[in-house]
Design an enzyme around this catalytic site. Structure first.
Site, PDB file in Angstrom:
ATOM      1  CD  GLU A 186      16.959  13.244 -56.473  1.00  0.00           C
ATOM      2  OE1 GLU A 186      17.397  12.337 -55.747  1.00  0.00           O
ATOM      3  OE2 GLU A 186      17.534  13.636 -57.511  1.00  0.00           O
ATOM      4  CG  ASP A 229      16.068  11.770 -52.986  1.00  0.00           C
ATOM      5  OD1 ASP A 229      15.444  11.676 -54.048  1.00  0.00           O
ATOM      6  OD2 ASP A 229      17.223  12.206 -52.901  1.00  0.00           O
ATOM      7  CD  GLU A 283      18.786   8.399 -51.428  1.00  0.00           C
ATOM      8  OE1 GLU A 283      19.295   8.403 -52.575  1.00  0.00           O
ATOM      9  OE2 GLU A 283      19.326   8.937 -50.443  1.00  0.00           O
ATOM     10  CD  GLN A 324      20.398   9.610 -46.734  1.00  0.00           C
ATOM     11  OE1 GLN A 324      21.243   9.355 -45.890  1.00  0.00           O
ATOM     12  NE2 GLN A 324      20.710   9.742 -48.013  1.00  0.00           N
ATOM     13  N   GLY A 376      23.616  19.010 -49.036  1.00  0.00           N
ATOM     14  CA  GLY A 376      22.774  17.884 -48.654  1.00  0.00           C
ATOM     15  C   GLY A 376      21.887  18.230 -47.475  1.00  0.00           C
ATOM     16  CD  GLU A 436      22.565  14.262 -47.232  1.00  0.00           C
ATOM     17  OE1 GLU A 436      22.717  15.267 -46.483  1.00  0.00           O
ATOM     18  OE2 GLU A 436      23.338  13.991 -48.165  1.00  0.00           O
ATOM     19  N   GLY A 439      29.154   3.844 -44.592  1.00  0.00           N
ATOM     20  CA  GLY A 439      30.038   4.624 -45.436  1.00  0.00           C
ATOM     21  C   GLY A 439      30.769   3.831 -46.497  1.00  0.00           C
TER      22      GLY A 439
END
Length: 325
Positions: A118, A120, A122, A135, A147, A149, A217
């Site tokens: 993947e 991304d 986002e 992100q 992750g 990110e 969050g």
């Protein structure tokens, strides 16, 4: 299909023009050639979900996907691709958008459920008066427990006009672009191993309720009194390599002007980096090259500078030269 030819056409036929990026800097920005027309929805895409929450405009050249109390919506490319260049111009929902997630990404999770890849983009909504955040993330071979990110504040208001977001994916590198400026490069390395995406993927665009995590969050949820939340897509480009040997899909090296622009964006606008998240990864992941700049980040990986956190608020008007890069 000869993928080397496809990307050679992309790079050679693009008019690389200088754009203002500071007092004495020039950034080489790719402009698609006029002959490289974007696909209509029917030529390259299919609806995934959302029934009437996906609407076509301008003879299928513009797509609106929306989120309301019933459902989100989304679409995907009709084919899968092994490497290529994929882009769209996107305008995000305005006003209160906490909990809303708009995603523009590549994935093969429908084919490789346990070993999916993947890439991304986002877009994470926010409360009224605070800007959207972007992100990026990379997964390979089902590495969802790891992750990678990174988050950024934008130097413009993404709700006021269309802005172009693109992913370049080859056998050796992945580059994420915003309005022609690279913001992240992931280089294949022995350290990453199979976690570098290597299987054919389709292109997706979705809007959905991410109340459990997207804004602070999960502190702020989607408020459906502001629905429908509408994300607009246009200039959809698929320059993919359907079934070519991986080695044939290599573009030229990133021009030095673009690399300098990327470093400026990252220094001024990156608000979180997984390589600096010592709480999550006490030992940085193998591909991370962490130097003295780690002092600019908190142990959580968040940028330490409050000025950097506010930088995205200095939005420029559409069409104006951007000196914040």
């Amino acid at each position: 299909m000869a993928c080397r030819f496809l990307l050679a056409v992309l790079l050679a036929s693009s008019a690389w023009v200088a754009a203002s990026a500071g007092a004495a800097d020039e950034v080489m920005v790719p402009r698609p050639a006029a002959a490289a027309a974007a696909l209509t929805f029917g030529e390259g895409y299919t609806q995934l979900f959302g029934d009437s929450n996906l609407r076509l405009h301008g003879d299928g050249k513009r797509v609106h996907i929306s989120l309301d109390e019933r459902t989100g919506s989304g679409f995907a490319s009709q084919g899968a691709y092994l490497h290529g260049f994929f882009s769209a111009s996107i305008k995000l929902p305005s006003d209160y958008a906490a909990g809303v997630v708009v995603a523009f990404y590549m994935s093969n999770g429908d084919v490789y459920e346990k070993t999916h890849d993947e890439l991304d983009f986002e877009f994470l909504g926010n409360v009224k008066g605070k800007e959207w955040r972007v992100q990026t993330n990379v997964y390979g071979d089902g590495s969802t427990a790891v992750g990678r990110e990174e988050r950024y504040g934008l130097w413009f208001d993404p709700t006021q006009d269309f802005h172009r977001y693109a992913i370049l994916w080859t056998n050796r590198t992945i580059v994420f672009y915003v309005d022609g400026t690279p913001i992240r490069e992931v280089v294949r390395s022995e350290a990453m191993g199979a976690q570098f995406p290597s299987k054919p993927m389709s292109l997706y665009a979705t809007i959905w309720d991410g109340s459990s995590w997207a804004t602070s969050g999960g502190r702020y949820k989607v408020d459906y009194k502001y629905a429908p939340y509408v994300a607009e897509f246009t200039d959809l480009e698929l320059r993919g390599c359907a079934h070519a040997p991986p080695a044939s899909c290599e573009p030229e090296a990133m021009p030095s002007g673009q690399r300098a622009a990327m470093e400026r964006v990252r220094a001024r606008h990156m608000t979180y980096g997984y390589c600096y998240d010592r709480a999550r990864y006490p030992a940085p992941l193998p591909e991370c090259r962490v130097g003295a700049e780690v002092a600019m980040y908190l142990p959580s990986g968040e940028a330490r500078s409050s000025d950097r956190r506010r930088h995205g608020k200095r939005h420029r008007r559409a069409g104006a030269a951007d000196s914040s890069l």
